[in-house]
Design an enzyme around this catalytic site. Sequence first.
Site, PDB file in Angstrom:
ATOM      1  N   ILE A 179      36.629  45.384  50.586  1.00  0.00           N
ATOM      2  CA  ILE A 179      36.484  43.946  50.159  1.00  0.00           C
ATOM      3  C   ILE A 179      37.228  43.170  50.967  1.00  0.00           C
ATOM      4  O   ILE A 179      36.702  42.028  51.569  1.00  0.00           O
ATOM      5  CB  ILE A 179      36.879  43.785  48.418  1.00  0.00           C
ATOM      6  CG1 ILE A 179      35.690  44.548  47.611  1.00  0.00           C
ATOM      7  CG2 ILE A 179      36.802  42.358  48.051  1.00  0.00           C
ATOM      8  CD1 ILE A 179      36.164  44.446  46.087  1.00  0.00           C
TER       9      ILE A 179
ATOM     10  N   ARG B 174      43.060  41.302  40.796  1.00  0.00           N
ATOM     11  CA  ARG B 174      43.320  41.528  39.321  1.00  0.00           C
ATOM     12  C   ARG B 174      44.439  40.287  39.103  1.00  0.00           C
ATOM     13  O   ARG B 174      45.418  40.146  40.071  1.00  0.00           O
ATOM     14  CB  ARG B 174      43.943  42.896  38.849  1.00  0.00           C
ATOM     15  CG  ARG B 174      42.842  43.880  38.910  1.00  0.00           C
ATOM     16  CD  ARG B 174      41.955  43.636  37.821  1.00  0.00           C
ATOM     17  NE  ARG B 174      40.812  44.680  37.630  1.00  0.00           N
ATOM     18  CZ  ARG B 174      39.775  44.642  38.191  1.00  0.00           C
ATOM     19  NH1 ARG B 174      39.287  43.441  38.796  1.00  0.00           N
ATOM     20  NH2 ARG B 174      38.953  45.553  38.113  1.00  0.00           N
TER      21      ARG B 174
ATOM     22  N   GLU C 113      43.245  38.599  30.568  1.00  0.00           N
ATOM     23  CA  GLU C 113      41.813  38.233  30.564  1.00  0.00           C
ATOM     24  C   GLU C 113      41.292  38.605  29.046  1.00  0.00           C
ATOM     25  O   GLU C 113      41.385  39.657  28.504  1.00  0.00           O
ATOM     26  CB  GLU C 113      40.711  38.659  31.509  1.00  0.00           C
ATOM     27  CG  GLU C 113      41.048  38.153  32.904  1.00  0.00           C
ATOM     28  CD  GLU C 113      40.191  38.776  33.869  1.00  0.00           C
ATOM     29  OE1 GLU C 113      39.295  39.608  33.510  1.00  0.00           O
ATOM     30  OE2 GLU C 113      40.362  38.841  34.987  1.00  0.00           O
TER      31      GLU C 113
ATOM     32  N   HIS D  47      36.106  35.701  36.294  1.00  0.00           N
ATOM     33  CA  HIS D  47      36.010  37.154  36.623  1.00  0.00           C
ATOM     34  C   HIS D  47      34.441  37.427  36.670  1.00  0.00           C
ATOM     35  O   HIS D  47      33.961  38.327  36.045  1.00  0.00           O
ATOM     36  CB  HIS D  47      36.541  38.078  35.365  1.00  0.00           C
ATOM     37  CG  HIS D  47      36.979  39.543  36.132  1.00  0.00           C
ATOM     38  ND1 HIS D  47      37.904  40.391  35.733  1.00  0.00           N
ATOM     39  CD2 HIS D  47      36.404  40.172  37.373  1.00  0.00           C
ATOM     40  CE1 HIS D  47      37.909  41.330  36.560  1.00  0.00           C
ATOM     41  NE2 HIS D  47      36.944  41.273  37.245  1.00  0.00           N
TER      42      HIS D  47
ATOM     43  N   GLY E  45      33.242  38.305  40.405  1.00  0.00           N
ATOM     44  CA  GLY E  45      33.022  38.572  41.534  1.00  0.00           C
ATOM     45  C   GLY E  45      31.722  39.769  41.916  1.00  0.00           C
ATOM     46  O   GLY E  45      30.900  39.202  43.097  1.00  0.00           O
ATOM     47  N   SER E  46      31.336  40.278  40.973  1.00  0.00           N
ATOM     48  CA  SER E  46      30.287  41.078  41.368  1.00  0.00           C
ATOM     49  C   SER E  46      28.990  40.808  40.619  1.00  0.00           C
ATOM     50  O   SER E  46      27.963  41.549  40.488  1.00  0.00           O
ATOM     51  CB  SER E  46      30.519  42.825  40.902  1.00  0.00           C
ATOM     52  OG  SER E  46      30.922  43.057  39.733  1.00  0.00           O
TER      53      SER E  46
HETATM   54  C1  DGY Z   1      35.536  45.200  39.825  1.00  0.00           C
HETATM   55  O1  DGY Z   1      34.677  45.932  40.176  1.00  0.00           O
HETATM   56  O2  DGY Z   1      36.600  46.074  39.604  1.00  0.00           O
HETATM   57  C2  DGY Z   1      35.367  43.849  39.576  1.00  0.00           C
HETATM   58  O3  DGY Z   1      36.588  42.990  39.235  1.00  0.00           O
HETATM   59  C3  DGY Z   1      34.560  43.711  38.036  1.00  0.00           C
HETATM   60  O4  DGY Z   1      35.277  44.322  36.942  1.00  0.00           O
END
Ligand code: DGY
Length: 326
Positions: free
Chosen positions: A164, A245, A274, A292, A294-295
């Site tokens: 990432i 995180r 969270e 939260h 991101g994906s």
């Molecule tokens: C991950 O894939 O770790 C993202 O933070 C979604 O939980």
Amino acid sequence: MNAGKECRIVLTRTLPGPVIELFHNSCSCLVNPDERTWGREEILRQVREHAADALLVMAMDRIDAGLIEALPDTVRVIATFSVGHDHIDFAAARARGIAVLSTPDVLSDAVADLGMLLLLGAARRAFEAMRLIYGRTWTGWSPTQMIGRDVSGGRLGIVGMGRIGRAIARRARHGFGMEMHYHNRTRLAAGLEDGATFHARLDDLLPLSDFLMLAAPATPDTRGLLNARSIDKLPNGAVVANVSRGDLVDDEALIAALGSGRVMAAGLDVFNGEPAIHEGYLGLPNLFLQPHQGSSTIETRLPMGTLLLDSVARVRAGETVANRLA
Ligand code: DGY
């Protein structure tokens, strides 16, 4: 690959339509029907009643030693619908011979896109700007209105140069012409550095980070990494973003620095505890917050599901898979 009709999976959350359909077409699935996280006893009850041989969990589920030790012998695989895996006790899984799978690679682009959104949203004061419009207080264009900072051409320090981190670096360097610096446990091979300068010590990266991106996994070593001491080493008015995180950040310290302007702005997608969010953040204007996600794109959630289905089947067939963590 089909996980095998005989495969019995318990999913602690449902997945987006086409993804859950794939699961139902491939296995016998028991799916949490609610948007409510199951506690330990609920997970164990569902796994026992369904005689599951795989358990699919989310980043917010606590898959600790107590839960793993109490799983019935039928369970051979724990698959997490995330790349982060700090919520799973690997030692306990290994002790029971249970495989642990995650979703690396397939989500790197989506998370990196969101990382850039956080940097841009924070540096260009997107939250304050939207409040002007929705609060009906915008009086028209002005040369002094909402002065932010250019991301383009800035200096970006990335903490954690895994998949990432590198996807963010590609965007920042090739899309925004940023000067790249990074800190990582180990230096990347030259071919992967792509012009980024390595700093073995976090303290050497910080003074160069007009923009700072946290992309390192949550571990005991990274907990509270952004704290009063490290913030003090950043350039004045730095912009901070976190796609990793919440526990990488000492909230009190960041809130104080945002309040004083020592940190100009922050873009955060992840939080300590969270879905609770430290109240101190909510009173500040210089933040760009996301819940939260991101994906959270269909292009990414589908391959996350396919990867886990495929690797559950392979592990059950005794094969080796690259996304096996334990
Ligand atoms: C991950 O894939 O770790 C993202 O933070 C979604 O939980």
